[in-house]
Design an enzyme around this catalytic site. Structure first.
Site: not given
Ligand code: ADP
Ligand code: MG
Ligand code: ZN
Length: 196
Positions: A17, A89, A180
């Site tokens: 995520m 998803e 972690c």
């Molecule tokens: P996923 O679909 O893999 O869950 P998203 O495309 O929805 O990811 O979101 C990516 C975005 O989330 C990043 O560009 C950044 O703005 C935000 N973000 C929030 N927390 C984090 C984190 N721990 N690491 C990287 N990006 C993060």
């Molecule tokens: Mg996503």
């Molecule tokens: Zn770490």
């Protein structure tokens, strides 16, 4: 004679995520639209509650999508002329999604799927490993570890629950690096999951 489509095939975008899977899926689909290709986007209905008919990233990018309950429903909804199919998803579909993606790719379509490669215990999240195996392209996206800032490949659950899928819980997960990551943490927590 059937015409050969050089972009046909399966692309998998996977990682934890917050790693930018949805962003990357949206980026590829937007580029396909710029190239005037016919695009359809799908996401699974993961519970009975209202599902927004868009795929949305944590950075608030979004794209209209069809919400479906099964891979079969994707097949039924597809327009014959669709050239590019995006699915977000994808870990929430049953394993028949693998045969569907293969079938579409064999029919000359470009199929791009995004989903979690591991569950909150760090165990491969079927059907994503199976999709990775048959794909032409696999992209692993990494997040930033919430604890130490290193590249994060794991999804840490920070609320108590033994369900594989916890939906509708705000702040239930963090991205963590290998060092972690604490797979047993959800069992140790005393605070029960609160639905939001
Ligand atoms: P996923 O679909 O893999 O869950 P998203 O495309 O929805 O990811 O979101 C990516 C975005 O989330 C990043 O560009 C950044 O703005 C935000 N973000 C929030 N927390 C984090 C984190 N721990 N690491 C990287 N990006 C993060
Ligand atoms: Mg996503
Ligand atoms: Zn770490």
């Amino acid at each position: 004679m059937a015409f050969y489509n050089p972009i046909a095939g399966l692309e998998v975008i996977c990682g934890p995520m917050f790693s930018g899977k949805s962003e990357e899926l949206i980026r590829r689909l937007r580029r396909a639209k710029i190239a005037k290709q016919r695009v359809m986007v799908f996401k699974p209905r993961i519970d009975d509650r209202y599902s927004e008919d868009r795929i949305v990233s944590h950075s608030e990018q979004s794209l209209d999508a069809q919400v479906v309950s099964s891979p079969e429903e994707i097949w039924e909804m597809l327009d014959d002329r669709t050239e590019v199919i995006g699915i977000d998803e994808v870990q929430f579909f049953d394993k028949s999604i693998v045969a569907l993606c293969e079938r579409l790719a064999n029919l000359g379509r470009r199929v791009i799927v995004a989903g979690l490669d591991l569950d909150y215990k760090g165990v491969p999240f079927e059907p994503v490993p199976q999709l990775m195996a048959v794909a032409e392209y696999v992209t692993k996206t990494l997040a930033v570890c919430h604890r130490c800032g290193a590249p994060a490949s794991r999804t840490q659950r920070i609320v108590r629950s033994e369900e594989r899928i916890v939906v509708g819980a705000l702040n239930a997960y963090e991205a963590r690096c290998r060092r972690c990551f604490e797979p047993d943490l959800p069992n140790q927590l005393t605070m029960d999951l609160k639905e939001t």
